[in-house]
Write an enzyme that holds these catalytic residues in place. Structure first.
Site, PDB file in Angstrom:
ATOM      1  N   HIS A   1       1.010  -1.103  -0.005  1.00  0.00           N
ATOM      2  CA  HIS A   1      -0.042  -0.112   0.000  1.00  0.00           C
ATOM      3  C   HIS A   1       0.935   1.192  -0.137  1.00  0.00           C
ATOM      4  O   HIS A   1       1.769   1.383   0.785  1.00  0.00           O
ATOM      5  CB  HIS A   1      -1.175   0.018   1.277  1.00  0.00           C
TER       6      HIS A   1
ATOM      7  N   TYR B   1      -8.915   5.562   7.717  1.00  0.00           N
ATOM      8  CA  TYR B   1      -9.126   5.697   9.362  1.00  0.00           C
ATOM      9  C   TYR B   1     -10.226   6.925   9.364  1.00  0.00           C
ATOM     10  O   TYR B   1     -10.036   7.918   8.798  1.00  0.00           O
ATOM     11  CB  TYR B   1      -7.926   6.321   9.618  1.00  0.00           C
TER      12      TYR B   1
ATOM     13  N   PRO C   1      -3.846   0.217  18.950  1.00  0.00           N
ATOM     14  CA  PRO C   1      -3.640  -0.224  17.540  1.00  0.00           C
ATOM     15  C   PRO C   1      -3.550   1.062  16.409  1.00  0.00           C
ATOM     16  O   PRO C   1      -3.485   0.665  15.368  1.00  0.00           O
ATOM     17  CB  PRO C   1      -4.515  -1.263  17.286  1.00  0.00           C
TER      18      PRO C   1
ATOM     19  N   LYS D   1       1.346  -0.151  15.060  1.00  0.00           N
ATOM     20  CA  LYS D   1       2.961  -0.321  15.387  1.00  0.00           C
ATOM     21  C   LYS D   1       3.189  -1.307  16.347  1.00  0.00           C
ATOM     22  O   LYS D   1       4.405  -1.747  16.524  1.00  0.00           O
ATOM     23  CB  LYS D   1       3.160   0.804  16.093  1.00  0.00           C
TER      24      LYS D   1
ATOM     25  N   TYR E   1       4.023   6.732  10.001  1.00  0.00           N
ATOM     26  CA  TYR E   1       3.222   5.470   9.838  1.00  0.00           C
ATOM     27  C   TYR E   1       4.229   4.310   9.064  1.00  0.00           C
ATOM     28  O   TYR E   1       3.988   3.131   9.322  1.00  0.00           O
ATOM     29  CB  TYR E   1       2.029   5.827   8.809  1.00  0.00           C
TER      30      TYR E   1
HETATM   31  P1  RFL Z   1       2.002 -11.930  21.396  1.00  0.00           P
HETATM   32  O1  RFL Z   1       1.543 -11.847  20.148  1.00  0.00           O
HETATM   33  O2  RFL Z   1       0.993 -11.775  22.472  1.00  0.00           O
HETATM   34  O3  RFL Z   1       2.688 -13.241  21.702  1.00  0.00           O
HETATM   35  C1  RFL Z   1       3.148 -13.822  23.040  1.00  0.00           C
HETATM   36  C2  RFL Z   1       3.031 -15.373  23.207  1.00  0.00           C
HETATM   37  O4  RFL Z   1       3.580 -15.817  24.382  1.00  0.00           O
HETATM   38  C3  RFL Z   1       2.654 -16.665  24.898  1.00  0.00           C
HETATM   39  N1  RFL Z   1       2.698 -16.641  26.389  1.00  0.00           N
HETATM   40  C4  RFL Z   1       3.325 -17.586  27.248  1.00  0.00           C
HETATM   41  N2  RFL Z   1       4.103 -18.678  26.651  1.00  0.00           N
HETATM   42  C5  RFL Z   1       4.490 -19.679  27.833  1.00  0.00           C
HETATM   43  N3  RFL Z   1       4.363 -19.173  29.009  1.00  0.00           N
HETATM   44  C6  RFL Z   1       3.603 -18.098  29.620  1.00  0.00           C
HETATM   45  N4  RFL Z   1       3.598 -18.071  30.583  1.00  0.00           N
HETATM   46  C7  RFL Z   1       3.203 -17.384  28.441  1.00  0.00           C
HETATM   47  N5  RFL Z   1       2.232 -16.309  28.513  1.00  0.00           N
HETATM   48  C8  RFL Z   1       2.204 -15.999  27.454  1.00  0.00           C
HETATM   49  C9  RFL Z   1       1.174 -16.323  24.391  1.00  0.00           C
HETATM   50  O5  RFL Z   1       0.402 -17.398  24.183  1.00  0.00           O
HETATM   51  C10 RFL Z   1       1.599 -15.719  23.010  1.00  0.00           C
HETATM   52  O6  RFL Z   1       1.706 -16.813  21.982  1.00  0.00           O
HETATM   53  O7  RFL Z   1       3.295 -10.927  21.801  1.00  0.00           O
HETATM   54  P2  RFL Z   1       4.426 -10.483  20.668  1.00  0.00           P
HETATM   55  O8  RFL Z   1       5.140 -11.769  20.213  1.00  0.00           O
HETATM   56  O9  RFL Z   1       5.459  -9.516  21.404  1.00  0.00           O
HETATM   57  O10 RFL Z   1       3.822  -9.739  19.509  1.00  0.00           O
HETATM   58  C11 RFL Z   1       3.311  -8.456  19.653  1.00  0.00           C
HETATM   59  C12 RFL Z   1       1.997  -8.448  18.761  1.00  0.00           C
HETATM   60  O11 RFL Z   1       1.087  -9.604  18.711  1.00  0.00           O
HETATM   61  C13 RFL Z   1       0.988  -7.304  18.815  1.00  0.00           C
HETATM   62  O12 RFL Z   1       1.845  -5.970  19.315  1.00  0.00           O
HETATM   63  C14 RFL Z   1       0.400  -6.907  17.650  1.00  0.00           C
HETATM   64  O13 RFL Z   1      -0.685  -7.902  17.268  1.00  0.00           O
HETATM   65  C15 RFL Z   1      -0.522  -5.377  17.969  1.00  0.00           C
HETATM   66  N6  RFL Z   1      -1.566  -5.125  16.786  1.00  0.00           N
HETATM   67  C16 RFL Z   1      -0.850  -4.393  15.523  1.00  0.00           C
HETATM   68  N7  RFL Z   1       0.460  -4.302  15.419  1.00  0.00           N
HETATM   69  C17 RFL Z   1       0.853  -3.987  14.236  1.00  0.00           C
HETATM   70  O14 RFL Z   1       1.941  -3.691  14.155  1.00  0.00           O
HETATM   71  N8  RFL Z   1      -0.019  -3.381  13.149  1.00  0.00           N
HETATM   72  C18 RFL Z   1      -1.221  -3.636  13.250  1.00  0.00           C
HETATM   73  O15 RFL Z   1      -1.895  -3.411  12.304  1.00  0.00           O
HETATM   74  C19 RFL Z   1      -1.903  -4.272  14.479  1.00  0.00           C
HETATM   75  N9  RFL Z   1      -3.329  -4.238  14.965  1.00  0.00           N
HETATM   76  C20 RFL Z   1      -2.866  -5.292  16.988  1.00  0.00           C
HETATM   77  C21 RFL Z   1      -3.665  -4.822  15.629  1.00  0.00           C
HETATM   78  C22 RFL Z   1      -3.295  -5.907  18.130  1.00  0.00           C
HETATM   79  C23 RFL Z   1      -4.691  -5.996  18.199  1.00  0.00           C
HETATM   80  N10 RFL Z   1      -5.200  -6.445  19.367  1.00  0.00           N
HETATM   81  C24 RFL Z   1      -5.955  -7.532  19.522  1.00  0.00           C
HETATM   82  C25 RFL Z   1      -4.395  -6.340  20.514  1.00  0.00           C
HETATM   83  C26 RFL Z   1      -5.160  -4.901  15.871  1.00  0.00           C
HETATM   84  C27 RFL Z   1      -5.482  -5.617  17.149  1.00  0.00           C
HETATM   85  C28 RFL Z   1      -7.053  -5.617  17.194  1.00  0.00           C
HETATM   86  C1  PHB Z   2      -5.743  -4.199  11.008  1.00  0.00           C
HETATM   87  O1  PHB Z   2      -6.008  -4.637   9.763  1.00  0.00           O
HETATM   88  O2  PHB Z   2      -6.105  -5.031  11.934  1.00  0.00           O
HETATM   89  C2  PHB Z   2      -5.205  -3.048  11.345  1.00  0.00           C
HETATM   90  C3  PHB Z   2      -4.747  -2.171  10.340  1.00  0.00           C
HETATM   91  C4  PHB Z   2      -4.224  -0.983  10.762  1.00  0.00           C
HETATM   92  C5  PHB Z   2      -4.386  -0.406  12.179  1.00  0.00           C
HETATM   93  C6  PHB Z   2      -4.804  -1.633  13.090  1.00  0.00           C
HETATM   94  C7  PHB Z   2      -5.266  -2.678  12.873  1.00  0.00           C
HETATM   95  O3  PHB Z   2      -3.992   0.731  12.604  1.00  0.00           O
END
Ligand code: RFL
Ligand code: PHB
Length: 391
Positions: A72, A201, A293, A297, A384
């Site tokens: 994108h 957005y 989110p 980032k 971004y």
């Molecule tokens: P995770 O993905 O939470 O993984 C951690 C892992 O550790 C396990 N765990 C354990 N394992 C062993 N013993 C224990 N005691 C444990 N406790 C936990 C868990 O089961 C899990 O598998 O962390 P990590 O690897 O640091 O990754 C971070 C990302 O997942 C997170 O920052 C992103 O998903 C955030 N996020 C977004 N980030 C972006 O860069 N771009 C996006 O577009 C974006 N959109 C989002 C998002 C997060 C969202 N939510 C649901 C919070 C959109 C949403 C809705």
């Molecule tokens: C997503 O596609 O899940 C998403 C995209 C952009 C954001 C947050 C989440 O800023």
């Protein structure tokens, strides 16, 4: 068992770190609390910065992302029924972002680990970490009722916000900075074509909305909702109706709706723990910090943390401890810039329940400034697509 690095958590941080260490010939094990299916079932991030894309290439797991991901070159801000395009590509000297789901990325790395025969223990219960203030840390866990112990040189705490690693650090050794927002995002995934070619957005008096996607046939939408909302109260029809009301008439008219594949509510939070190193324990990704989110980032920061950590550990095994000694400081500089950007995007685009009338007017002026000033749009675009690494 003995390994060089014990990685706790098989989210993006742990998996990418495992791959980078494997490429460098460093022996690591990953311990994950849940099953692979559970990890893959969590629908999260969708936007990857160029630096995260480069890192996945470096880790040797970028092939499917390049084949199937969507590049994108811009995003839209929809304000008072008018769409304003932020030309990310034009404003940053040619940088772009990649739309590729966290689920797909996780699947690619899991498969690469399996193919390379690397050690991963899923459903590792009661993980506990010990002696990380010495040069001989240990990790204990229970698998199928049996307790196991691992001796290692380092522990990488990649176990997310609710994990065990940050919680194992003595309270007086760590400072937490936190801001909780008075709303959450209700997300819906559906096999319908996206509302637009690029992400939208939406700033609306009914609340923020986001039109995102995973592919040309799979869409991801979000609605700002009060923290008191429950997902059970949001039948698909109610979601689509509310989304339409927050969109401009033309986008609302052409929006294709369909049954949801997934629906969930995530609270919004900003959080940073300092420092990120405690003797032989390092925190990385969501274990160390959370961003709302809005700036996309979270996953990208997890990738940049483990980039620093992998380089530091590789240098250590070549006799140079500078990288691990400066890990915390270097990561935190980048983390705080992403925290600032995510907080700013959140403040700018959401509806806050009790905003002071003056602050409200100032925010409206800022939004008008952002869409009409080249300097402001350039700043938004630069953040971004992801700030460049200074080293
Ligand atoms: P995770 O993905 O939470 O993984 C951690 C892992 O550790 C396990 N765990 C354990 N394992 C062993 N013993 C224990 N005691 C444990 N406790 C936990 C868990 O089961 C899990 O598998 O962390 P990590 O690897 O640091 O990754 C971070 C990302 O997942 C997170 O920052 C992103 O998903 C955030 N996020 C977004 N980030 C972006 O860069 N771009 C996006 O577009 C974006 N959109 C989002 C998002 C997060 C969202 N939510 C649901 C919070 C959109 C949403 C809705
Ligand atoms: C997503 O596609 O899940 C998403 C995209 C952009 C954001 C947050 C989440 O800023």
């Amino acid at each position: 068992m003995r390994v060089q690095v014990a990685i706790i958590g098989a989210g993006p941080a742990g998996l990418i770190l495992g791959q980078l260490l494997h490429k460098a010939g460093i022996d690591a094990i990953i311990l994950e609390l849940h099953t692979p299916d559970y990890v893959l079932g969590r629908i999260r991030a969708g936007v990857l910065e160029q630096v995260a894309v480069d890192l996945l290439d470096e880790a040797g797991v970028g092939a499917r992302m390049h084949a199937e991901g969507l590049v994108h070159r811009g995003i839209d801000l929809l304000i008072e029924n008018r769409r304003h395009r932020i030309d990310l590509h034009g404003l940053t000297g040619g940088k772009t972002v990649m739309i590729y789901g966290q689920t797909e990325l996780t699947k690619d790395i899991m498969e690469a680990r399996k193919a390379a025969g690397l050690k991963t223990v899923y459903e590792a219960k009661e993980v506990s970490i010990h002696d990380f203030d010495t040069t001989h840390p240990r990790v204990r866990y229970v698998k199928d009722g049996t307790t196991h112990e691992i001796e290692c040189d380092f522990i990488a705490g990649c176990d997310g916000f609710h994990g065990v690693c940050r919680a194992s650090v003595p309270r007086n050794a760590i400072t937490n900075y936190e801001r909780v927002y008075p709303f959450g995002w209700l997300g819906l995934l559906s096999d319908t074509p996206p509302a637009s070619e690029e992400l939208i957005y939406v700033k609306n008096e009914r609340g923020f909305a986001l039109c995102s996607m995973r592919s040309h046939t799979r869409s991801r939408y979000y609605l700002q909702v009060p923290l008191s909302e429950r997902v059970e109260h949001w039948a698909d029809d109610r979601f689509w109706e509310e989304l339409r009301r927050r969109l401009d008439p033309q986008t609302a008219e052409t929006l294709v709706t369909g049954p949801s594949i997934e629906k969930s509510i995530a609270p919004l939070r900003s959080f940073v723990a300092e420092p990120l190193r405690f003797g032989r324990l390092f925190l990385a990704g969501d274990a160390a910090h959370i961003v709302p989110p809005t700036g996309a980032k979270g996953l990208n920061l997890a990738a940049s943390d483990v980039r620093y950590l992998a380089r530091g550990l590789i240098d250590f095994y070549h006799g140079d401890a500078n990288g691990i000694d400066s890990y915390s400081e270097r990561c935190l500089k980048r983390i705080w810039k992403a925290e600032r950007f995510s907080w700013w995007m959140t403040m700018l685009l959401h509806r806050f329940p009790d905003t002071h009338a003056f602050d409200q007017k100032a925010l409206e002026a800022e939004l008008d400034y952002v869409v009409h000033s080249l300097a402001a749009r350039t700043t938004l675009a630069e953040n971004y697509v992801g700030l460049a690494f200074v080293d």
